[in-house]
Design an enzyme around this catalytic site. Structure first.
Site, PDB file in Angstrom:
ATOM      1  CG  ASN A 104      -1.726   1.281   1.321  1.00  0.00           C
ATOM      2  OD1 ASN A 104      -2.620   1.513   0.523  1.00  0.00           O
ATOM      3  ND2 ASN A 104      -1.397   2.130   2.288  1.00  0.00           N
ATOM      4  CG  ASP A 197      -5.669   6.079  -2.401  1.00  0.00           C
ATOM      5  OD1 ASP A 197      -5.053   5.022  -2.191  1.00  0.00           O
ATOM      6  OD2 ASP A 197      -5.338   6.906  -3.256  1.00  0.00           O
ATOM      7  CG  ASP A 234      -0.440  -4.253   5.826  1.00  0.00           C
ATOM      8  OD1 ASP A 234      -0.970  -4.560   6.914  1.00  0.00           O
ATOM      9  OD2 ASP A 234       0.039  -3.124   5.587  1.00  0.00           O
ATOM     10  CG  HIS A 238      -6.069   1.917   3.674  1.00  0.00           C
ATOM     11  ND1 HIS A 238      -6.855   2.904   4.234  1.00  0.00           N
ATOM     12  CD2 HIS A 238      -5.805   1.035   4.681  1.00  0.00           C
ATOM     13  CE1 HIS A 238      -7.040   2.644   5.517  1.00  0.00           C
ATOM     14  NE2 HIS A 238      -6.417   1.520   5.810  1.00  0.00           N
ATOM     15  CD  GLU A 264      -4.760  -4.987   8.248  1.00  0.00           C
ATOM     16  OE1 GLU A 264      -4.765  -4.490   9.383  1.00  0.00           O
ATOM     17  OE2 GLU A 264      -4.039  -4.566   7.321  1.00  0.00           O
TER      18      GLU A 264
END
Length: 495
Positions: A104, A197, A234, A238, A264
């Site tokens: 991310n 985001d 992970d 987002h 997640e």
């Protein structure tokens, strides 16, 4: 089919001494014997904090503890070779090994750049509070310690959609980068803060096709280097779900391998958005059952005032069990961590009985519940706290019952506010079948059906909380007992 169980083989405060990979290697055979079938390992790449990084602040995805970067060759958990050896040892012991993938964001850039941005309101990221202006941002990653080995890709501001620090003014704010791929945030399903985001550090821009290709190239390199069996993803709430559809399809297609994947998407009070993610990814990814963990937390805090009949309400395991990874705790919910929502010690045996001994869900147990943990950190009150998480002594017995006895038709007795139970009638597994009774208030008893095939058999509490045995009647019913604020797990007496 055997019941499978996953273990999260780390906690946030595991010592930064480079020992975890070797610790796993040494424990692999014992874990398999305990009834563990798969292990989730923490992020393996070098983070911006070097040897102190837990791995969630990705710096160089290609540095698994091989290059002198961020003040260290090894990561918090060990060296690249120790990781490779540990995964091999786990697989040799019969374990599946899942690796934590953090795509991310990145942190710890090597150089600053002048970057066009717009500032946004933190509580509503869709609200711009400035016109486009320039800041100095840490967005250029050249990885001088690696010197182009494995990949010569250089990350610059065109690879990121947002940052939270202006180096020229030393100001913290949330800045939307105005790059050639978009002048606003990427579409994500979570609507918290208007658009969620942006989470932290330099937020990766998945609208950039060069970024997507580089991450696919990295995925191939990673799989061929460590030979993992699957992934834990992970911070997926987002990220644009279309990216992981593309990334997973690429790896699964190239290697013709399932690569079991759990994501997640931490939304403990928003099951709807989790189901929307599952739909958007067309069931490619399982999810951790955050709503169930939240129910456990509430039940442990509310004591006898919690209605146990509702413990599975609004959970993923109730709604879409085939994609639910159930858990009691993880590294984010443990005391003093970012999503702290710790299940009280008295309720943990009950919570583990629910995830381990029922038909539905893929249970994941937490490192500290198997090994115990002790650490000190600063809380939200700015005070130092010393935390001791005791090893859960009944966990090994619960794992035994899951692997050996918890099979067959399930009969539920969710008929009392303070006492619930269920039975598993058993199948072809030798001596299988069990009865579980949970009370969050007083001593209790419940007559439950466990099957006429068990008529005349003596059942005992495998957790040794209730000492007197129970004999199953000719009609397949028996009265099972449980102590107050406790759980009992009844199975056929051995010998």
């Amino acid at each position: 089919m055997e019941n499978f169980t996953m273990l999260q083989f780390f906690e946030w405060y595991y010592p930064a001494d480079g020992s975890l990979w070797n610790h796993f290697k040494n424990e692999a055979a014992r874990l398999k014997n305990l009834g563990i079938d798969s292990v989730w390992l923490p992020p393996a790449q070098k983070g911006m904090e070097g040897a102190d990084s837990s791995g969630y602040d990705s710096y160089d995805l290609y540095d698994l503890g091989e290059f002198d970067q961020k003040g260290s060759v090894r990561t918090k958990y060990g060296t690249k070779q120790e990781l490779i050896d540990a995964i091999a040892a786990g697989q040799e012991a019969g374990l599946q090994v899942y690796c934590d993938i953090v795509l991310n964001h990145m942190g710890g850039a090597d150089e600053k750049e002048v970057v066009p941005v717009k500032e946004v309101t933190p509580e509503n990221r869709n609200e711009f509070v400035s016109d486009t202006f320039e800041i100095e941002a840490y967005t250029k990653f050249t990885f001088p310690g690696r010197a182009g080995k494995y990949s010569q890709f250089v990350w610059d501001y065109q690879c990121f959609s947002g940052v939270d620090y202006n180096a020229s003014t030393e100001q913290n704010a949330i800045y939307s980068i105005q790059n050639q791929y978009g002048d606003g945030w990427q579409d994500v399903l979570d609507l918290e803060n208007g658009n969620y985001d942006y989470l932290m550090l330099s937020d990766i821009e998945f609208r950039n096709p060069h970024v997507r290709q580089e991450l696919k190239n990295w995925g191939e390199w990673f799989v061929e280097t460590v030979h993992c069996d699957g992934f834990r993803l992970d911070a997926i709430k987002h990220m644009d779900p279309a990216f992981f559809n593309e990334w997973l399809d690429h790896l699964r297609g190239k290697y013709q391998k399932e690569f079991y994947t759990v994501g997640e998407y931490w939304a403990p009070y928003d099951l709807g958005s989790m189901l929307a993610y599952i739909e958007a990814t067309d069931k490619r990814v399982s999810l951790f059952d955050a709503p169930l963990q939240a129910n456990f937390f509430r039940a442990s805090k509310e004591n006898e005032h919690y209605d146990l009949r509702t413990i599975l309400n609004e959970t993923l395991v109730e709604t879409m069990p085939e994609l639910a990874v159930t858990l009691v705790e993880n590294h984010d919910t443990q005391p003093l961590q970012s999503l702290e929502q710790t299940v009280e010690g008295w309720f943990r045996p009950m919570a583990y009985a629910i995830i381990l001994l029922r038909q539905a869900g893929y249970p994941c147990i937490f490192y500290s519940d198997l090994y115990g943990s002790k650490y000190t950190d600063t809380g939200n009150d700015e005070q130092e706290h010393e935390i001791t998480l005791e090893k859960l002594n009944v966990l090994e017995a619960l794992l035994y019952v899951r692997k050996k006895l918890a099979y067959g038709t399930q009969n539920d007795y969710f008929d009392d506010i303070n006492c619930i139970g269920w039975t598993r009638e058993g199948d072809e597994h030798e001596n299988s079948g069990c009865a579980v009774l949970i009370s969050n208030h007083e001593n209790a008893a419940k007559t439950m059906f466990i099957g006429q095939q068990h008529a005349g058999k003596t059942f005992v509490d495998y957790l040794n909380f209730v000492q007197e045995p129970v004999v199953v009647g000719e009609d397949g019913h028996a009265e099972f007992r449980v102590n107050g604020r406790s759980v009992s797990v009844w199975g056929v007496q051995n010998g």
